[in-house]
Design an enzyme around this catalytic site. Structure first.
Site, PDB file in Angstrom:
ATOM      1  CG  ASP A 186      -1.850   1.162   1.322  1.00 33.10           C
ATOM      2  OD1 ASP A 186      -1.638   2.172   0.616  1.00 33.10           O
ATOM      3  OD2 ASP A 186      -2.808   1.091   2.111  1.00 33.10           O
ATOM      4  CB  SER A 196      -4.274  13.155 -14.931  1.00 31.74           C
ATOM      5  OG  SER A 196      -5.537  13.452 -15.500  1.00 31.74           O
ATOM      6  CE1 TYR A 202      -6.905  11.065 -10.417  1.00 32.92           C
ATOM      7  CE2 TYR A 202      -7.581  12.528 -12.187  1.00 32.92           C
ATOM      8  CZ  TYR A 202      -6.870  11.433 -11.753  1.00 32.92           C
ATOM      9  OH  TYR A 202      -6.119  10.702 -12.644  1.00 32.92           O
ATOM     10  CE  LYS A 232      -3.168  11.561 -11.175  1.00 30.43           C
ATOM     11  NZ  LYS A 232      -2.069  10.558 -11.086  1.00 30.43           N
TER      12      LYS A 232
END
Length: 264
Positions: A82, A161, A176, A180
Site C-alpha cells: 500500500d 493526468s 483529483y 495531479k
C-alpha cells in the site's frame, strides 16, 4: 536521394532496437500494477525484456499478467504494498534491492479518485486521494532514487493526468485534478534536485482512459463511456516504450496523450 533516405531510416531503426536491447534484464518497479493502466504497463515492460516488480494491494492479481509460467517465475514479481504506508513502501523496495540488486526504472502509476466535491465533500476522501496520488508517489520516488543514485542513472516515469493541466467540468471530480497539479510540481522539483545525475524524469499525462478508476464515477456509465472518446490502457503503456527507446542523453520531459475528439 531515396536510397540515402532509406538508409537513414534503416540505421535509425537499428539504433532504436539496440537502445531497447539495453533494457533487457533491467529491473522496473510499477506501482498500482494489478489492473488498468498499471497492468498494461507491466505487460509492456515484460515484452521489452525487463524484469518487473509489481506493487499493489491486490498482489495476487499481478501474477495473472504473465503470459507464460517461465515469465511468471523469472521475470514478474508481485509484492503486496500500500503506497500510502511508509513501512510497506520501504519494505517493498528493500525486497527489490535484496533479491534483484537495484531499481533501474520506477513507474509511479498508483492512483486514486473519489467522487466528491469541494463544497460539501469529506476530509477523509480528500486526504485519501492525496495520500495515494501525492504522498505515495513521493515515498516510492524517494526509495527508488536512493538506489539509482548509487549508479548515477535511472528512469522515473510518473503517470500524471491531463486533468492536472486543464480541469474538466466533471461532477464529483473533487480534489483529483489538484492532486495531479501537485504531481506536476513535484516532478519539476525532482528534476532540479537531480541535476548533475543521469537520472531522467518523465511525466505522461493522458486524457480520459477507459479504466476501473473512471468507472467509479457515476458520470461514466458504460453507455456514457461507449459514447465518449477514450484512450485504452495500452496506449499509455506504449508511451513508456517510446521513452525507453530514446538514447540516454535524451530527456522526454512530458508526453500528453488525448483521444481524438476529446473536447475539454
Amino acid at each position: 536521394m531515396r536510397g540515402a533516405f532509406a538508409g537513414i531510416l534503416l540505421a535509425n531503426g537499428r539504433s532504436s532496437r539496440r537502445r531497447m536491447e539495453r533494457w533487457t534484464g533491467k529491473v522496473a518497479v510499477v506501482t498500482g500494477a494489478s489492473a488498468g493502466i498499471g497492468a498494461s504497463i507491466v505487460r509492456q515492460l515484460l515484452d521489452n525484456g525487463l524484469v518487473v516488480v509489481g506493487l499493489a494491494r491486490r498482489a495476487e492479481k499481478i501474477k495473472d499478467l504473465a503470459r507464460t509460467p517461465e515469465e511468471a517465475k523469472e521475470k514478474l514479481h508481485a509484492v503486496e504494498c500500500d503506497v500510502t504506508k511508509e513501512d510497506q513502501v520501504v519494505c517493498a523496495f528493500s525486497w527489490v534491492r535484496e533479491h534483484l540488486g537495484t531499481v533501474d526504472v520506477l513507474v509511479n502509476n498508483a492512483g486514486l479518485a473519489k467522487e466528491t466535491s469541494l463544497s460539501d465533500g469529506d476530509l477523509e476522501d480528500w486526504r485519501a486521494v492525496f495520500d495515494v496520488n501525492v504522498f505515495g508517489l513521493c515515498l516510492c520516488t524517494r526509495e527508488a532514487v536512493r538506489a539509482m543514485r548509487e549508479r548515477n542513472e535511472g528512469l522515473v516515469v510518473n503517470i500524471n493526468s491531463f486533468a492536472g493541466e486543464r480541469v474538466p467540468a466533471i461532477p464529483g471530480f473533487g480534489v483529483y485534478p489538484a492532486s495531479k497539479r501537485a504531481t506536476t510540481g513535484l516532478i519539476q522539483t525532482l528534476r532540479h534536485e537531480l541535476l548533475g545525475t543521469e537520472i531522467r524524469i518523465t511525466s505522461i499525462s493522458p486524457g480520459l482512459v477507459a479504466t476501473e478508476l473512471m468507472a467509479k464515477y457515476s458520470t461514466f456509465s458504460e453507455e456514457a463511456m461507449a459514447a465518449t472518446p477514450v484512450l485504452l490502457p495500452q496506449d499509455v503503456a506504449a508511451a513508456i516504450s517510446y521513452v525507453l527507446s530514446t538514447p540516454p542523453h535524451v530527456l522526454v520531459q512530458e508526453i500528453t496523450l488525448r483521444p481524438v475528439g476529446e473536447t475539454w
